[in-house]
Structure formats: structure tokens, C-alpha cells
Scaffold this active site. Structure first.
Site, PDB file in Angstrom:
ATOM      1  N   GLY A 250      35.154  33.329  63.408  1.00 37.73           N
ATOM      2  CA  GLY A 250      33.832  32.707  63.374  1.00 37.73           C
ATOM      3  C   GLY A 250      33.619  31.884  62.119  1.00 37.73           C
ATOM      4  O   GLY A 250      33.023  30.798  62.163  1.00 37.73           O
ATOM      5  N   ASP A 251      34.122  32.381  60.988  1.00 40.81           N
ATOM      6  CA  ASP A 251      34.023  31.625  59.735  1.00 40.81           C
ATOM      7  C   ASP A 251      34.866  30.352  59.813  1.00 40.81           C
ATOM      8  O   ASP A 251      34.479  29.299  59.297  1.00 40.81           O
ATOM      9  CB  ASP A 251      34.482  32.487  58.565  1.00 40.81           C
ATOM     10  CG  ASP A 251      33.753  33.816  58.515  1.00 40.81           C
ATOM     11  OD1 ASP A 251      32.551  33.841  58.835  1.00 40.81           O
ATOM     12  OD2 ASP A 251      34.390  34.828  58.163  1.00 40.81           O
TER      13      ASP A 251
END
Length: 306
Positions: A250-251
Site C-alpha cells: 500500500g505504501d
């Protein structure tokens, strides 16, 4: 310049344990140690994509020194605030045991530490980018992200916020450039269950209408949804590949979207760059290389006629 803030960075000790047994002595079959924290993850992925950034946040003790050393070794510039007591946290991640993690608490941040962070961010100017990622530790104001966006509201700073719950609601009036809830976080915000990209769209639109300029929703293997500044909706299934490690995917998506936008100033391009970066990292042992992201992006580009 791009700045990322990780309020409570960590050393992530990731181990594989064959036939893990509670109450027994277990031995690792593999182990890795990485600097952790969502803002640091974004900075490392940005580096893989050829973009410089500065990692901000709080570190303490010998663990903090190792976090800084390893972060710099990854090619990321750092301006961490060193706290006078305590130790930064160590997180234990059991890689092959049902995603089990044990996360440390981290040090308390005193008033002078918070004042130092405000001094750093008050120096940001027009065109700078600030990424606020992760939770805020209990020793800091629960509305810290909203306070930072309020202080920067007339500076022309591009603000990205990757958090959830009350902290996300509080930043919406300040019109962050990008927010990125995942499927579960989006469902929690609206007290519902979201299973598909189609089900995510109306809730992403609501967040857009409430102030977020771009709303990017990650749905793991089902792909992603974007509602952009004009209210245009983009959605795509995830590219095919073998899931190796979802930590940091997600990052990586946040970093990919931001890099894509800064390179092309185009929402659709940024969306597929984000999806490519998140997926490529999920297919890798740690964070994807720039070449790995390009390979996945080319697959998406061919399929979606980018």
C-alpha cells in the site's frame, strides 16, 4: 522536495519459522531486518522510482540509530528528530504464520520534539510535497495530521495522507491532495463491508465530495479504484503475479501514484503507476526495484491502452 513523516518508525524483524508451535522453542529458517514505518516505506519506494525525498520523524536510542543508518543505506535522506530517552520500537513479523505480528510501542515524544517537527514543516514552501503516513502515537496530539495541514493550508504544499479513522475524517476539510484507504479501512469509515471495486466507488466518491482531491482505494488482489480531482472514476483489476510479501504494498502504491503524478500531471497515468508499484512490491521479497515496477506498468499499459 518530497518529505515523508513517520511518527513512530521501527526496525521490522521479519522471520520465517517452519511448523511454528506455541509454548515451544522455535527456530527461524530465514530472517531479515528492515527499517519500517509507512512514511519510510514511501520514501524507499520513491527512491526506487528515481525520486528524492527526505524522511522525517522521531527516533530514539540504539534502535533509532540503526533505523537511520539503514534508511540512509537505502539512499533516503533523513532529518529525524532524536529523542533524549527511550528506544524506537522493534516489530516482529512471523512471515509464514498467518500474518502474525507483534508491534512495539515506541518512545514517548515530548513537547520539544513536537515543536521540532512543527519547525521542520513550517519551512515547507510552494511546490513541496508532504506525505503523512501511518498512525499517530498516543504521546502526540490525536489530531496531529489535521494540525499540520492547517499550518500549511496557505503555503501551496501538496499534502498526501495515508491514515484512517478519526485522523482521516479530520484532514478532509483541508483538502489533502491524496488519501489512500484500503478496502477494510474504507469499510470501517462507513461502517459497512466492501467486497468489490464497484462497491468501493460510492464511498470513495463521498470522501472526494468531503474534501479529498484524489481518493485512491487499494483492494489487494482485486486491484484499485481512483476518484480524481475532477470526479472521474478509474478502476482496474490487479495485474497477475505471485503474492510474495504484502507488507508495504500500500505504501508502494502511494509512492507510485505520487511519482506518476509528478512526472506526467495526469491522473490516469498516476493511477496505473500506483497500481504497478503496489503490485510489483507485493510480488517481491521487499520493495520492488524501479525496473520491476516498469515491467508491471508495461503490462497494465498494454492491457488498458495507456
Amino acid at each position: 522536495m518530497i518529505y515523508t513523516i513517520t511518527c513512530n518508525p521501527s526496525l521490522d524483524y521479519t522471520v520465517s519459522v517452519e511448523n511454528f508451535a506455541l509454548g515451544k522453542t522455535n527456530r527461524t529458517s530465514s530472517e531479515q531486518i528492515f527499517p519500517g514505518g509507512k512514511g519510510i516505506n514511501v520514501s524507499m519506494m520513491l527512491g526506487s522510482l528515481g525520486m528524492e525525498s527526505v524522511a522525517l520523524g522521531f527516533i530514539a536510542g540504539f534502535v533509532g540509530e540503526e533505523i537511520e543508518r539503514q534508511t540512509k543505506a537505502k539512499g533516503v535522506h533523513t532529518e529525524f528528530i532524536r529523542l533524549p530517552f527511550g528506544n524506537s520500537r522493534i516489530n516482529l513479523k512471523l512471515k509464514n504464520y498467518d500474518g502474525t505480528e507483534i508491534n512495539g510501542m515506541g518512545p514517548a515524544v515530548p513537547e520539544e520534539g513536537l515543536a521540532g517537527l512543527y519547525e521542520q514543516t513550517d519551512g515547507l514552501r510552494q511546490g513541496d510535497v508532504l506525505v503523512l503516513a501511518g498512525s499517530v502515537p498516543g504521546s502526540l496530539p490525536v489530531d496531529l495530521y489535521a494540525r499540520l495541514l492547517e499550518r500549511l493550508s496557505d503555503r501551496g504544499v501538496v499534502c498526501v495522507v495515508d491514515t484512517t479513522g478519526p485522523q482521516l475524517w479530520e484532514v478532509l476539510p483541508y483538502k489533502p491532495f491524496l488519501i489512500k484507504p484500503n478496502r477494510d479501512e474504507l469499510g470501517e469509515l462507513f461502517a459497512t463491508t466492501i467486497r468489490t471495486r464497484q462497491e468501493a466507488v460510492p464511498y470513495a466518491v463521498k470522501l472526494h465530495d468531503m474534501g479529498a482531491v484524489n481518493v485512491l482505494v487499494s483492494l489487494s488482489g482485486q486491484g484499485a479504484v481512483l476518484v480524481d480531482a475532477d470526479g472521474t472514476v478509474y478502476e482496474s483489476e490487479a495485474p497477475k503475479g505471485r503474492l510474495v510479501n504484502a507488507v508495504g504494498a500500500g505504501d508502494s502504491m502511494v509512492a507510485g501514484f505520487l511519482a506518476g503524478w509528478l512526472m506526467e500531471q495526469d491522473s490516469r497515468h498516476a493511477f496505473f503507476m500506483g497500481l504497478a508499484a503496489g503490485s510489483a512490491s507485493a510480488f517481491s521479497e521487499h520493495f520492488a526495484t524501479g525496473e520491476e515496477v516498469k515491467t508491471v506498468f508495461r503490462q497494465l499499459a498494454e492491457k488498458n491502452r495507456i
